[in-house]
Design a protein around this motif. Sequence first.
Motif, PDB file in Angstrom:
ATOM      1  N   PRO A  52       0.150  -6.797  -5.247  1.00 27.15           N
ATOM      2  CA  PRO A  52       0.234  -7.854  -4.257  1.00 27.15           C
ATOM      3  C   PRO A  52       1.876  -8.103  -4.128  1.00 27.15           C
ATOM      4  O   PRO A  52       2.610  -7.548  -5.202  1.00 27.15           O
ATOM      5  CB  PRO A  52      -0.291  -9.115  -4.951  1.00 27.15           C
ATOM      6  CG  PRO A  52      -0.486  -8.655  -6.242  1.00 27.15           C
ATOM      7  CD  PRO A  52      -0.282  -7.135  -6.396  1.00 27.15           C
ATOM      8  N   GLN A  53       2.307  -8.832  -3.274  1.00 30.75           N
ATOM      9  CA  GLN A  53       3.677  -9.297  -3.022  1.00 30.75           C
ATOM     10  C   GLN A  53       3.913 -10.949  -3.307  1.00 30.75           C
ATOM     11  O   GLN A  53       3.071 -11.571  -2.850  1.00 30.75           O
ATOM     12  CB  GLN A  53       4.421  -8.736  -1.985  1.00 30.75           C
ATOM     13  CG  GLN A  53       4.599  -7.368  -1.609  1.00 30.75           C
ATOM     14  CD  GLN A  53       5.672  -6.637  -2.620  1.00 30.75           C
ATOM     15  OE1 GLN A  53       6.791  -7.278  -2.485  1.00 30.75           O
ATOM     16  NE2 GLN A  53       5.131  -5.630  -3.224  1.00 30.75           N
ATOM     17  N   LEU A  54       5.038 -11.116  -3.626  1.00 31.58           N
ATOM     18  CA  LEU A  54       5.016 -12.851  -4.019  1.00 31.58           C
ATOM     19  C   LEU A  54       5.878 -13.222  -2.722  1.00 31.58           C
ATOM     20  O   LEU A  54       6.892 -12.668  -2.016  1.00 31.58           O
ATOM     21  CB  LEU A  54       6.250 -13.048  -4.975  1.00 31.58           C
ATOM     22  CG  LEU A  54       5.721 -12.350  -6.338  1.00 31.58           C
ATOM     23  CD1 LEU A  54       6.518 -12.689  -7.455  1.00 31.58           C
ATOM     24  CD2 LEU A  54       4.301 -13.530  -6.615  1.00 31.58           C
ATOM     25  N   ARG A  55       5.346 -14.436  -2.050  1.00 28.81           N
ATOM     26  CA  ARG A  55       5.746 -14.802  -0.599  1.00 28.81           C
ATOM     27  C   ARG A  55       7.019 -15.444  -0.807  1.00 28.81           C
ATOM     28  O   ARG A  55       7.422 -16.069  -1.452  1.00 28.81           O
ATOM     29  CB  ARG A  55       4.630 -15.843   0.152  1.00 28.81           C
ATOM     30  CG  ARG A  55       3.597 -15.091   0.349  1.00 28.81           C
ATOM     31  CD  ARG A  55       2.667 -16.181   1.134  1.00 28.81           C
ATOM     32  NE  ARG A  55       2.311 -17.451   0.460  1.00 28.81           N
ATOM     33  CZ  ARG A  55       1.707 -18.216   0.914  1.00 28.81           C
ATOM     34  NH1 ARG A  55       1.413 -18.410   2.391  1.00 28.81           N
ATOM     35  NH2 ARG A  55       1.507 -19.508   0.318  1.00 28.81           N
ATOM     36  N   PRO A  56       8.049 -15.248   0.141  1.00 26.00           N
ATOM     37  CA  PRO A  56       9.405 -15.674   0.025  1.00 26.00           C
ATOM     38  C   PRO A  56       9.284 -17.034   1.193  1.00 26.00           C
ATOM     39  O   PRO A  56       8.629 -16.911   2.302  1.00 26.00           O
ATOM     40  CB  PRO A  56      10.481 -14.777   0.688  1.00 26.00           C
ATOM     41  CG  PRO A  56       9.477 -14.008   1.621  1.00 26.00           C
ATOM     42  CD  PRO A  56       8.010 -14.007   0.961  1.00 26.00           C
ATOM     43  N   TRP A 109       0.864  -1.114  -0.012  1.00 25.04           N
ATOM     44  CA  TRP A 109       0.090  -0.006  -0.032  1.00 25.04           C
ATOM     45  C   TRP A 109       0.845   1.219  -0.120  1.00 25.04           C
ATOM     46  O   TRP A 109       2.053   1.260   0.527  1.00 25.04           O
ATOM     47  CB  TRP A 109      -0.944  -0.073   1.293  1.00 25.04           C
ATOM     48  CG  TRP A 109      -1.901  -1.014   1.220  1.00 25.04           C
ATOM     49  CD1 TRP A 109      -1.855  -2.388   1.362  1.00 25.04           C
ATOM     50  CD2 TRP A 109      -3.230  -0.813   1.332  1.00 25.04           C
ATOM     51  NE1 TRP A 109      -3.075  -3.171   1.454  1.00 25.04           N
ATOM     52  CE2 TRP A 109      -4.007  -2.112   1.098  1.00 25.04           C
ATOM     53  CE3 TRP A 109      -4.161   0.369   0.982  1.00 25.04           C
ATOM     54  CZ2 TRP A 109      -5.261  -2.152   1.201  1.00 25.04           C
ATOM     55  CZ3 TRP A 109      -5.497   0.068   0.874  1.00 25.04           C
ATOM     56  CH2 TRP A 109      -6.078  -1.156   1.005  1.00 25.04           C
ATOM     57  N   GLY A 110       0.394   2.158  -0.462  1.00 22.69           N
ATOM     58  CA  GLY A 110       1.343   3.608  -0.641  1.00 22.69           C
ATOM     59  C   GLY A 110       0.555   4.696  -0.502  1.00 22.69           C
ATOM     60  O   GLY A 110      -0.914   4.763  -0.928  1.00 22.69           O
ATOM     61  N   MET A 151      -4.601  13.361   0.912  1.00 19.53           N
ATOM     62  CA  MET A 151      -3.755  12.160   1.109  1.00 19.53           C
ATOM     63  C   MET A 151      -4.616  11.115   1.423  1.00 19.53           C
ATOM     64  O   MET A 151      -5.469  10.994   2.287  1.00 19.53           O
ATOM     65  CB  MET A 151      -2.340  12.487   1.716  1.00 19.53           C
ATOM     66  CG  MET A 151      -1.564  11.041   2.163  1.00 19.53           C
ATOM     67  SD  MET A 151      -0.181  11.616   3.037  1.00 19.53           S
ATOM     68  CE  MET A 151       0.900  12.535   2.015  1.00 19.53           C
ATOM     69  N   GLU A 152      -4.493   9.759   0.906  1.00 17.62           N
ATOM     70  CA  GLU A 152      -4.925   8.670   1.062  1.00 17.62           C
ATOM     71  C   GLU A 152      -4.119   7.305   1.029  1.00 17.62           C
ATOM     72  O   GLU A 152      -3.276   7.547  -0.007  1.00 17.62           O
ATOM     73  CB  GLU A 152      -6.370   8.236   0.410  1.00 17.62           C
ATOM     74  CG  GLU A 152      -7.107   7.285   0.822  1.00 17.62           C
ATOM     75  CD  GLU A 152      -8.476   7.127  -0.251  1.00 17.62           C
ATOM     76  OE1 GLU A 152      -9.281   5.983   0.199  1.00 17.62           O
ATOM     77  OE2 GLU A 152      -8.526   7.978  -0.785  1.00 17.62           O
ATOM     78  N   LEU A 153      -4.188   6.289   1.675  1.00 17.14           N
ATOM     79  CA  LEU A 153      -3.298   5.038   1.533  1.00 17.14           C
ATOM     80  C   LEU A 153      -4.193   4.281   0.643  1.00 17.14           C
ATOM     81  O   LEU A 153      -5.139   3.699   0.993  1.00 17.14           O
ATOM     82  CB  LEU A 153      -3.039   4.515   2.818  1.00 17.14           C
ATOM     83  CG  LEU A 153      -2.182   3.256   2.788  1.00 17.14           C
ATOM     84  CD1 LEU A 153      -0.671   3.763   2.624  1.00 17.14           C
ATOM     85  CD2 LEU A 153      -2.189   2.305   4.150  1.00 17.14           C
TER      86      LEU A 153
END
Length: 292
Positions: free
Chosen positions: A170-174, A85-86, A163-165
């Motif tokens: 998604p992220q790849l799991r390690p 998220w950003g 401003m809003e998050l």
Amino acid sequence: EEDTGKPREKYQSRFTYYYPLAIKANRDQDKMKIDVLEYKPKKIKEFKVATKRDAGGRDGYTQRRIGGVLLPVPGAVSDNNTVTWGADTLNPAQLAIANAFFQNVSKEKGQTEGLIDSVGNIAKAIGENKEDVKKGVAATLTQAATGANILTRTTGSIVNPNMELLFREPQLRPFTFSWRMSPRDFEEAEMIKKIIRMFKQSMAVKRSKSLLFLKSPNTYAIRFLTAKGKEHGYLPRVKECALTGFSVNYTPDGNYQTYENSSMVAYEMQMSFQELEPIFHDEYTDLDNNTD
């Protein structure tokens, strides 16, 4: 195994490697199975959600399996689910322009009536004075064009960045695993050597016959199994993975020691995997029976 001078296409024909040797017949011990798979690119035209854990737009595990190993469940097993998220900002000028363009492209209300009218609509929607919104738009455009923060200099105010998050990706799991292996006889020493060789070779980049192209290494299927050989219900399920790091410490005790046949008395094997695809919300089914 006979050395033919050619790279292996499969790592064993009749059986799965295993360490320790006793784990093969041990029906009271949970196990971790790592299968080496022939890499298949995902079919671009197929965006259907997989209904089976070994699908996901690629061929299933069974027909692509070219080797594997049974190991004890390592001492540290964990998974790490992350989503990016950003912070995102949208000042009045951006809001007015974005709204005008969006309406024009989507054709929801026909052609836009112009940027100034859009500003007026935004002002009405947010309950602010139309002139304030115009002033904010003018200040933002002025700063973008000249770099001068004229609004703050003249009024001491800044344009509300809203401003809003927001979700980004998604992220790849390690996954990281480690084993200490100490051979107790010649057969076990040979088995460890084959296991190490299998992972080193299967993760290596392949070359085409012309040497013009490089091909993807093999991928891996990781499964935690109960003593009865069933999918473990209290450990995470793992999607198809790439082996991103593989290291072997041949002297884990800090000194060089070998048996009479020159095999090492102990090895420490560390592996770093990463899933090829992210985890999606609709893939969490039957949660009463699985922990992932």
